[in-house]
Design an enzyme around this catalytic site. Structure first.
Site, mmCIF file in Angstrom:
data_model
loop_
_atom_site.group_PDB
_atom_site.id
_atom_site.type_symbol
_atom_site.label_atom_id
_atom_site.label_comp_id
_atom_site.label_asym_id
_atom_site.label_seq_id
_atom_site.Cartn_x
_atom_site.Cartn_y
_atom_site.Cartn_z
ATOM 1 C CB THR A 13 9.520 -19.519 24.724
ATOM 2 O OG1 THR A 13 9.376 -18.639 25.828
ATOM 3 C CG2 THR A 13 8.185 -20.191 24.435
ATOM 4 C CD GLU A 128 6.993 -22.971 7.476
ATOM 5 O OE1 GLU A 128 7.235 -23.375 6.340
ATOM 6 O OE2 GLU A 128 6.150 -22.080 7.711
ATOM 7 N N GLY A 186 4.236 -17.616 27.025
ATOM 8 C CA GLY A 186 5.364 -17.690 26.085
ATOM 9 C C GLY A 186 5.033 -17.211 24.688
ATOM 10 C CG ASP A 200 5.618 -10.630 15.911
ATOM 11 O OD1 ASP A 200 6.771 -11.105 15.975
ATOM 12 O OD2 ASP A 200 4.611 -11.322 15.662
ATOM 13 C CE LYS A 204 5.112 -13.550 13.566
ATOM 14 N NZ LYS A 204 4.210 -13.663 14.710
ATOM 15 N N GLY A 293 4.134 -19.945 20.804
ATOM 16 C CA GLY A 293 4.259 -20.860 21.935
ATOM 17 C C GLY A 293 5.379 -21.873 21.736
HETATM 18 P P1 NAP Z 1 13.244 -16.025 24.799
HETATM 19 O O1 NAP Z 1 12.335 -16.903 25.553
HETATM 20 O O2 NAP Z 1 13.479 -14.627 25.234
HETATM 21 O O3 NAP Z 1 14.655 -16.785 24.682
HETATM 22 C C1 NAP Z 1 15.806 -16.203 24.138
HETATM 23 C C2 NAP Z 1 17.003 -17.109 24.410
HETATM 24 O O4 NAP Z 1 18.139 -16.602 23.723
HETATM 25 C C3 NAP Z 1 17.384 -17.212 25.888
HETATM 26 O O5 NAP Z 1 17.801 -18.515 26.186
HETATM 27 C C4 NAP Z 1 18.562 -16.235 26.007
HETATM 28 O O6 NAP Z 1 19.524 -16.628 26.989
HETATM 29 C C5 NAP Z 1 19.194 -16.355 24.639
HETATM 30 N N1 NAP Z 1 19.847 -15.110 24.226
HETATM 31 C C6 NAP Z 1 19.234 -13.937 23.915
HETATM 32 N N2 NAP Z 1 20.161 -13.027 23.573
HETATM 33 C C7 NAP Z 1 21.369 -13.638 23.681
HETATM 34 C C8 NAP Z 1 22.695 -13.228 23.475
HETATM 35 N N3 NAP Z 1 22.987 -11.982 23.071
HETATM 36 N N4 NAP Z 1 23.705 -14.101 23.677
HETATM 37 C C9 NAP Z 1 23.418 -15.361 24.089
HETATM 38 N N5 NAP Z 1 22.175 -15.825 24.304
HETATM 39 C C10 NAP Z 1 21.152 -14.963 24.102
HETATM 40 O O7 NAP Z 1 12.754 -15.904 23.263
HETATM 41 P P2 NAP Z 1 11.770 -16.892 22.477
HETATM 42 O O8 NAP Z 1 10.369 -16.529 22.760
HETATM 43 O O9 NAP Z 1 12.232 -18.271 22.639
HETATM 44 O O10 NAP Z 1 12.036 -16.398 20.968
HETATM 45 C C11 NAP Z 1 13.225 -16.722 20.300
HETATM 46 C C12 NAP Z 1 13.101 -16.347 18.831
HETATM 47 O O11 NAP Z 1 12.029 -17.063 18.236
HETATM 48 C C13 NAP Z 1 12.802 -14.879 18.565
HETATM 49 O O12 NAP Z 1 13.405 -14.506 17.346
HETATM 50 C C14 NAP Z 1 11.293 -14.832 18.417
HETATM 51 O O13 NAP Z 1 10.851 -13.755 17.667
HETATM 52 C C15 NAP Z 1 11.092 -16.138 17.670
HETATM 53 N N6 NAP Z 1 9.757 -16.725 17.795
HETATM 54 C C16 NAP Z 1 9.172 -16.876 19.015
HETATM 55 C C17 NAP Z 1 7.933 -17.484 19.114
HETATM 56 C C18 NAP Z 1 7.240 -17.675 20.429
HETATM 57 O O14 NAP Z 1 6.096 -18.140 20.436
HETATM 58 N N7 NAP Z 1 7.877 -17.356 21.551
HETATM 59 C C19 NAP Z 1 7.284 -17.933 17.949
HETATM 60 C C20 NAP Z 1 7.919 -17.762 16.707
HETATM 61 C C21 NAP Z 1 9.155 -17.168 16.641
HETATM 62 P P3 NAP Z 1 19.159 -16.740 28.564
HETATM 63 O O15 NAP Z 1 18.286 -17.968 28.676
HETATM 64 O O16 NAP Z 1 20.470 -16.900 29.235
HETATM 65 O O17 NAP Z 1 18.433 -15.477 28.893
HETATM 66 N N1 HSE Z 2 5.193 -12.973 19.600
HETATM 67 C C1 HSE Z 2 4.794 -13.721 18.461
HETATM 68 C C2 HSE Z 2 3.281 -13.832 18.427
HETATM 69 C C3 HSE Z 2 5.397 -15.096 18.489
HETATM 70 O O1 HSE Z 2 2.639 -13.519 19.455
HETATM 71 O O2 HSE Z 2 2.724 -14.199 17.418
HETATM 72 C C4 HSE Z 2 5.145 -15.883 17.226
HETATM 73 O O3 HSE Z 2 5.835 -15.328 16.150
#
Ligand code: NAP
Ligand code: HSE
Length: 417
Positions: A13, A128, A186, A200, A204, A293
């Site tokens: 995402t 950030e 997402g 989570d 934070k 998101g």
């Molecule tokens: P996600 O959609 O699950 O994506 C994770 C990505 O990392 C995928 O591309 C996955 O590969 C890759 N990956 C995971 N483990 C791996 C490993 N061991 N080796 C190589 N590649 C690996 O997660 P996300 O929602 O983008 O979140 C990513 C980070 O941002 C997390 O720390 C989350 O807490 C943080 N975050 C997310 C949001 C949000 O709104 N989603 C907001 C703020 C912060 P594949 O594509 O091959 O599976």
């Molecule tokens: N899973 C987290 C949330 C993503 O819902 O707030 C943003 O950090």
């Protein structure tokens, strides 16, 4: 003119959003920063996954391809989890690469150690996006508000639970349906129990408290309760993260709380987040925006990338590293004060209310409001709202109440904000 090369760890995402945003901003980068930018390699778990619009020659499943590439200047970690993210970030910093991460799981456990490593190698470590998605909050805490003695950082910092609570209360959606939708959009973590169980938000709170109070607060210091009982109430309930720097120590907690519908946090709906900060000079400031998101989070990551490039261009990476120069105690959960709302079913006969009130009194729980509703001739429902009382006094009072034959049930207990 230099082209700054990025190694992107993760293309889910957030990673997908960062990739697109780097493309979108490409033509502006030289004017904005003084250097061009390019994503040179992308680490993924599964190289065979179909990924539309991505140059597949950039993909690798070997993290060392990125760390050992001398041309890569910035590692952007958006894969999540503790390992291998911790090892890769550590190695990247030691190799003199700047790091941008959105990984709150990791920062809430060892952020201070990573900032020390960054400082030792004169590189930037920026995060950030780790707190409240697209809302600028870490940079304000670490930079814009650095001239304050900050005493409180409170807010709604999880988009998934806020989305779920909004949909349940406003549209009558089931918990399961709302969670499925939040995942589809997402917002949810790879394992959404981290959102639902308040972990989570707890991470934070730890990250914000550490930066705000200049003293280490880790995930295990945060007292967390989840939202599973929220649907029993009619009023607005929000999952609130609270960090306070009090004279007797830091309070760090995450609770579902009852809010009056006039409170500004009550109108924070769906995936929006909001954070209040109180500083001795600035007074109150509030930050509001999308907390999760693809693009809101990528916006925060991109802001960090641009900051790092500006530091690189000006030869000043590693300017702001570990700002924890105090060692303040973190309070135990039992000593934290909250106002409580209790609903209980009791026998309807003379003296019952007086007996209940005396139990609260004996345990130093001061009552603020009492409402009684007759259910049947023999039974009544009593709702009690307390003043701010210590957690353990409240627990002791509840235990004693439950031992009384006149109390049939305490059906719900929730804090009031
Ligand atoms: P996600 O959609 O699950 O994506 C994770 C990505 O990392 C995928 O591309 C996955 O590969 C890759 N990956 C995971 N483990 C791996 C490993 N061991 N080796 C190589 N590649 C690996 O997660 P996300 O929602 O983008 O979140 C990513 C980070 O941002 C997390 O720390 C989350 O807490 C943080 N975050 C997310 C949001 C949000 O709104 N989603 C907001 C703020 C912060 P594949 O594509 O091959 O599976
Ligand atoms: N899973 C987290 C949330 C993503 O819902 O707030 C943003 O950090």
């Amino acid at each position: 003119m230099k082209t700054v090369k990025i190694g992107l760890l993760g293309l889910g995402t957030v990673g997908g959003g960062v990739y697109k945003l780097v493309e979108r901003q490409k033509s502006e980068m030289v004017s904005k920063t003084g250097a061009d930018v390019e994503i040179a390699k992308i680490l993924v778990h599964n190289r065979n996954k179909k990924r539309e619009g991505i140059d597949e020659s950039l993909l690798t499943d070997q993290w060392k391809d990125i760390i050992e590439d001398k041309e890569i200047d910035i590692v952007v970690e958006v894969m999540g989890g503790i390992e291998p993210a911790k090892t890769i970030i550590t190695e990247a910093l030691k190799a003199g690469k700047n790091v941008v991460t959105a990984n709150k799981d990791l920062l809430a456990v060892c952020g201070e150690d990573l900032l020390e490593i960054a400082a030792a190698h004169h590189v930037d470590l920026m995060f950030e996006a780790a707190v409240a998605g697209g809302i600028p909050i870490m940079r304000p805490l670490r930079q814009c508000l650095a001239g304050n003695e900050i005493t409180e950082v409170t807010g709604i910092v999880n988009g998934t639970t806020n989305y779920i609570l909004t949909k349940m209360f406003e549209l009558g959606m089931s918990f399961e349906e709302a969670l499925a939708k939040a995942t589809e959009l997402g917002y949810a973590e790879a394992d959404p129990t981290a959102d639902i169980e308040g972990l989570d938000a707890g991470r934070k709170v730890a990250i914000m408290a550490t930066s705000a109070f200049h003293s280490k607060v880790v995930f295990d210091d945060v007292h967390i309760e989840d939202i599973k009982y929220a649907k029993e109430f009619d009023s607005v309930i929000k999952l609130i993260g609270i960090a306070r720097n009090t004279e007797s120590g830091i309070e760090a907690c995450v609770y579902p709380m009852l809010l009056s519908s006039e409170h500004p946090l009550a109108s924070v709906r769906n995936s929006f987040n909001a954070v209040f900060v109180h500083g001795d000079a600035v007074d109150d400031v509030m930050f509001y925006g999308r907390g999760a998101g693809e693009f809101p989070t990528a916006s925060a990551v991109m802001g960090d990338i641009i900051d790092v490039i500006r530091d690189m261009v000006n030869g000043c990476t590693g300017r702001i590293s570990n700002t924890c120069y105090r060692e303040l105690p973190v309070k135990k959960c039992r000593d934290i004060r909250s106002k409580f709302f209790l609903r209980m079913q009791v026998e309807n006969r003379p003296g019952v209310l007086a007996s209940i009130a005396s139990v609260f009194g004996e345990h130093k729980v001061s009552i603020n409001k009492v409402v009684q509703k007759i259910i049947t001739d023999g039974m009544a429902e009593v709702v009690i709202v307390t003043d701010a009382v210590k957690e353990y006094h409240m627990q002791d009072a509840q235990e004693e109440l439950l031992r009384m034959p006149i109390v049939k049930e305490i059906s719900s207990v929730i804090r009031e904000y």
